[in-house]
Design an enzyme around this catalytic site. Structure first.
Site, PDB file in Angstrom:
ATOM      1  N   LYS A  15      -4.257  -5.589  15.538  1.00 35.18           N
ATOM      2  CA  LYS A  15      -3.115  -5.688  16.216  1.00 35.18           C
ATOM      3  C   LYS A  15      -3.068  -4.825  17.489  1.00 35.18           C
ATOM      4  O   LYS A  15      -3.664  -3.759  17.538  1.00 35.18           O
ATOM      5  CB  LYS A  15      -2.124  -5.049  15.347  1.00 35.18           C
ATOM      6  CG  LYS A  15      -1.999  -6.238  13.690  1.00 35.18           C
ATOM      7  CD  LYS A  15      -1.416  -5.406  12.777  1.00 35.18           C
ATOM      8  CE  LYS A  15      -1.890  -4.141  12.184  1.00 35.18           C
ATOM      9  NZ  LYS A  15      -1.156  -3.543  11.148  1.00 35.18           N
ATOM     10  N   THR A  37       9.793   2.987  14.786  1.00 42.73           N
ATOM     11  CA  THR A  37       8.797   2.006  14.456  1.00 42.73           C
ATOM     12  C   THR A  37       8.055   2.294  13.170  1.00 42.73           C
ATOM     13  O   THR A  37       6.936   1.901  12.852  1.00 42.73           O
ATOM     14  CB  THR A  37       7.818   1.914  15.647  1.00 42.73           C
ATOM     15  OG1 THR A  37       7.343   3.308  15.606  1.00 42.73           O
ATOM     16  CG2 THR A  37       8.050   1.519  16.957  1.00 42.73           C
ATOM     17  N   GLY A  40       6.411   2.237   9.919  1.00 45.93           N
ATOM     18  CA  GLY A  40       6.575   1.206   8.948  1.00 45.93           C
ATOM     19  C   GLY A  40       6.047   0.084   9.440  1.00 45.93           C
ATOM     20  O   GLY A  40       5.951  -1.166   8.684  1.00 45.93           O
ATOM     21  N   THR A  41       5.777   0.011  10.700  1.00 46.37           N
ATOM     22  CA  THR A  41       5.695  -1.368  11.262  1.00 46.37           C
ATOM     23  C   THR A  41       4.465  -2.322  10.686  1.00 46.37           C
ATOM     24  O   THR A  41       4.705  -3.567  10.515  1.00 46.37           O
ATOM     25  CB  THR A  41       5.267  -1.180  12.989  1.00 46.37           C
ATOM     26  OG1 THR A  41       6.406  -0.398  13.415  1.00 46.37           O
ATOM     27  CG2 THR A  41       5.301  -2.357  13.622  1.00 46.37           C
ATOM     28  N   GLY A  42       3.371  -1.723  10.566  1.00 47.38           N
ATOM     29  CA  GLY A  42       1.991  -2.234   9.978  1.00 47.38           C
ATOM     30  C   GLY A  42       2.480  -2.960   8.795  1.00 47.38           C
ATOM     31  O   GLY A  42       2.097  -3.964   8.293  1.00 47.38           O
ATOM     32  N   CYS A  43       3.172  -1.879   7.759  1.00 47.02           N
ATOM     33  CA  CYS A  43       3.261  -2.276   6.418  1.00 47.02           C
ATOM     34  C   CYS A  43       4.290  -3.728   6.642  1.00 47.02           C
ATOM     35  O   CYS A  43       3.825  -4.476   5.640  1.00 47.02           O
ATOM     36  CB  CYS A  43       4.003  -1.331   5.825  1.00 47.02           C
ATOM     37  SG  CYS A  43       3.302   0.329   5.578  1.00 47.02           S
TER      38      CYS A  43
HETATM   39  O1  PXL Z   1       2.322   2.344   7.633  1.00 43.95           O
HETATM   40  C1  PXL Z   1       1.163   3.034   6.914  1.00 43.95           C
HETATM   41  C2  PXL Z   1       1.672   3.548   5.564  1.00 43.95           C
HETATM   42  C3  PXL Z   1       1.373   2.946   4.417  1.00 43.95           C
HETATM   43  N1  PXL Z   1       1.733   3.566   3.186  1.00 43.95           N
HETATM   44  C4  PXL Z   1       2.665   4.494   3.215  1.00 43.95           C
HETATM   45  C5  PXL Z   1       3.012   5.125   4.227  1.00 43.95           C
HETATM   46  C6  PXL Z   1       2.216   4.629   5.802  1.00 43.95           C
HETATM   47  C7  PXL Z   1       2.725   5.168   6.755  1.00 43.95           C
HETATM   48  O2  PXL Z   1       3.341   6.302   6.945  1.00 43.95           O
HETATM   49  O3  PXL Z   1       3.668   6.175   4.372  1.00 43.95           O
HETATM   50  C8  PXL Z   1       2.940   4.732   1.833  1.00 43.95           C
END
Ligand code: PXL
Length: 264
Positions: free
Chosen positions: A173, A204, A206-209
């Site tokens: 990404k 942004t 939590g974008t990856g999650c």
């Molecule tokens: O975005 C990665 C991530 C994954 N899981 C948890 C997070 C974060 C980013 O803050 O808090 C629980």
């Protein structure tokens, strides 16, 4: 309704982790089940603490869900430590038909560790071979390969190396590249690129999650990986574009932008 399972950490601030995953599943009309690996005490400004769930209890949560429900896709996020990784891999081995989207989460946007550095080897050894796709960002791709990943050329090189670690596909990404947000999907033979204009919204978190759970939701609904990524890219772009401020730091993406657009 199709069922997707997220195996990830809890973000008490609600913008990333399990909370982002479940909201994303819901926004895609997919039923979400959740296995919690760790609980973070967190808000939009950072992580105050991490409490790991006992690794055997992570496996027990997985068994409870998987022996009962017809799970159509799994998304894996924060895993915290090596013992949790081993238990997740062992349990998943009994369900080889379920597509797994593995987000190799390492640090939060705030810089806090979500994966112990000594757990990296376990992640690549035990979970990469079970994943349909691994979705590193530039930083994670750099840590996994051991060289800086910062342009299309090094993204391609990283994709080849990560693919050789046994995963089905690699999605590098490029959201942190200067210029457009270009992602690169590699299946071992050819590359597909997904591009979206850079957005100026600072919210942004939590974008990856959100991106990886949108891919999992689309897979659960029966899409092929290339289409699942394309649709997820459109979704994450909309969610960032329509993000609104929550808290005093980096706010979350707007998982329900399609609904809020309709005035709900
Ligand atoms: O975005 C990665 C991530 C994954 N899981 C948890 C997070 C974060 C980013 O803050 O808090 C629980």
């Amino acid at each position: 309704m199709k069922i997707a399972l997220t195996i990830a950490g809890s973000d008490s601030g609600g913008g990333a982790g399990i909370q982002a995953d479940l909201k994303t599943f819901a926004a895609h009309g997919v039923y979400g089940a959740s296995v919690i690996t760790a609980v973070t005490a967190q808000n939009t400004t950072g992580v105050k603490g991490v409490m790991e769930i006992d690794p055997s209890f992570v496996a027990l949560q997985m068994q409870a869900v998987l022996e009962d429900m017809d799970v159509a896709a799994v998304k894996i996020g924060m895993l915290s430590g090596p013992e949790i990784i081993r238990n997740v891999a062992l349990t998943l081995q009994d369900y080889p038909h379920i597509p797994v989207v593995l987000d190799p989460v390492m640090v939060a946007k705030s810089g806090d560790h979500l994966l112990q550095p000594e757990a990296r080897q376990a992640l690549t050894d035990h979970l990469f071979p079970l994943a349909l796709v691994v979705t590193p960002n530039l930083h994670e791709a750099g840590v996994i390969t051991g060289f800086p990943v910062q342009d299309m050329e090094t993204m391609e090189e990283a994709a080849r190396i990560i693919k050789a670690m046994g995963t089905g596909h690699v999605l590098v990404k490029g959201g942190h590249l200067p210029g457009d947000a270009v992602d690169l999907l590699f299946d071992g033979t050819g590359f597909v690129t997904y591009s979206a204009p850079r957005l100026s919204n600072k919210n942004t978190h939590g974008t990856g999650c959100t991106f990886s759970s949108a891919i999992a939701a689309n897979l659960a609904r029966g899409m092929e990986l290339k289409d699942a990524v394309q649709k997820a890219k459109e979704y994450i772009t909309g969610a960032v574009e329509n993000a609104f401020p929550v808290g005093k730091g980096v706010g979350p993406t707007n998982h329900f932008f399609d609904i809020t657009r309709q005035g709900v």
